[in-house]
Design a protein around this motif. Structure first.
Motif, PDB file in Angstrom:
ATOM      1  N   LEU A 168      96.925 -21.128  -1.697  1.00  0.00           N
ATOM      2  CA  LEU A 168      95.061 -21.517  -1.310  1.00  0.00           C
ATOM      3  C   LEU A 168      95.124 -20.634   0.282  1.00  0.00           C
ATOM      4  CD1 LEU A 168      95.252 -24.975  -2.474  1.00  0.00           C
ATOM      5  CD2 LEU A 168      94.350 -22.531  -3.287  1.00  0.00           C
ATOM      6  N   SER A 195      88.619 -23.843   0.458  1.00  0.00           N
ATOM      7  CA  SER A 195      90.077 -23.470  -1.210  1.00  0.00           C
ATOM      8  C   SER A 195      89.204 -24.570  -2.216  1.00  0.00           C
ATOM      9  CB  SER A 195      91.529 -24.191  -0.451  1.00  0.00           C
ATOM     10  OG  SER A 195      90.908 -25.354  -0.550  1.00  0.00           O
ATOM     11  N   LEU A 203      90.777 -24.259  -6.411  1.00  0.00           N
ATOM     12  CA  LEU A 203      90.795 -26.021  -6.763  1.00  0.00           C
ATOM     13  C   LEU A 203      90.509 -25.697  -8.020  1.00  0.00           C
ATOM     14  CD1 LEU A 203      92.101 -27.871  -3.499  1.00  0.00           C
ATOM     15  CD2 LEU A 203      93.393 -26.935  -5.201  1.00  0.00           C
ATOM     16  N   SER A 204      89.276 -25.885  -7.906  1.00  0.00           N
ATOM     17  CA  SER A 204      88.721 -26.355  -9.375  1.00  0.00           C
ATOM     18  C   SER A 204      88.422 -25.161 -10.236  1.00  0.00           C
ATOM     19  CB  SER A 204      86.685 -27.029  -8.951  1.00  0.00           C
ATOM     20  OG  SER A 204      86.179 -25.280  -8.674  1.00  0.00           O
ATOM     21  N   ARG A 244      91.629 -23.483 -10.447  1.00  0.00           N
ATOM     22  CA  ARG A 244      92.927 -23.760 -11.099  1.00  0.00           C
ATOM     23  C   ARG A 244      93.050 -24.633 -11.414  1.00  0.00           C
ATOM     24  NH1 ARG A 244      97.063 -22.024  -6.764  1.00  0.00           N
ATOM     25  NH2 ARG A 244      96.326 -19.721  -6.521  1.00  0.00           N
ATOM     26  N   TYR A 245      92.730 -26.323 -11.123  1.00  0.00           N
ATOM     27  CA  TYR A 245      92.873 -27.451 -12.445  1.00  0.00           C
ATOM     28  C   TYR A 245      91.424 -27.216 -12.719  1.00  0.00           C
ATOM     29  CZ  TYR A 245      96.767 -26.284  -9.621  1.00  0.00           C
ATOM     30  OH  TYR A 245      98.251 -25.708  -8.841  1.00  0.00           O
TER      31      TYR A 245
END
Length: 187
Positions: free
Chosen positions: A8, A72, A76-77, A79-80
């Protein structure tokens, strides 16, 4: 520390500062930069990367950690998405940290040492607009946590004022982070 955090950091730096800047950070930190998301890396290596970024940008380590956390969140949103979809807003997202997000992180990244959060809502009317977060972690990365809160605020398009009344970096036993929401969504 799990490699995902290094991945990240690389994404944020290359996106916001440029790939040559990331290469310089790696060189000045004296690391090779080959991080796999499931790999385990020394906390000190992460600290060196942050210190180099701080020196290069004229910021403090705390400011760089907060910047990194905030920027980041889009990665993150992506990827997950399962951590974000279905959440009714920022407050609900924050309240899901221990039971949903960190539980899944431990499944995805066995051996991950995640911080522990405890939540408190002040009594009365203030409780409708305030969430107090008690943060504990041996890594003492509370500025990163604050950056994640700011990034989540951006993601959910909700305003939040964040104030720390106690900080492990200043000798406290835990960090106490108060979030005051401009508009309150369901818990």
């Amino acid at each position: 520390m799990k490699g995902i955090i290094f991945n990240l950091l690389e994404e944020v730096v290359t996106t916001h500062v440029g790939e040559p800047a990331w290469d310089k950070v790696l060189a000045h930190a004296g690391v090779d930069g080959a991080y796999t998301s499931l790999g385990n890396y020394a906390d000190e290596e992460f600290a060196r990367l942050i210190a180099v970024l701080a020196k290069a940008s004229g910021r403090t380590d705390r400011q760089v950690l907060a910047w990194f956390g905030r920027h980041s969140m889009p990665f993150l949103s992506e990827r997950y998405p399962e951590f974000f979809t279905g959440q009714r807003g920022l407050r609900a997202f924050l309240l899901s940290l221990n039971d949903v997000i960190h539980a899944e992180v431990r499944k995805l990244y066995p051996g991950a040492d995640v911080p522990v959060f405890e939540f408190e809502t002040p009594p009365g009317e203030a409780g409708h607009h305030t969430l107090v977060i008690h943060y504990r972690s041996k890594r003492r990365l509370c500025p990163l946590a604050e950056g994640f809160i700011a990034g989540a605020s951006d993601y959910f398009r909700e305003q939040v004022a964040v104030r720390q009344s106690a900080c492990m970096l200043d000798g406290a036993g835990e960090c106490v982070i108060e979030c005051r929401f401009a508009r309150h969504g369901p818990p």
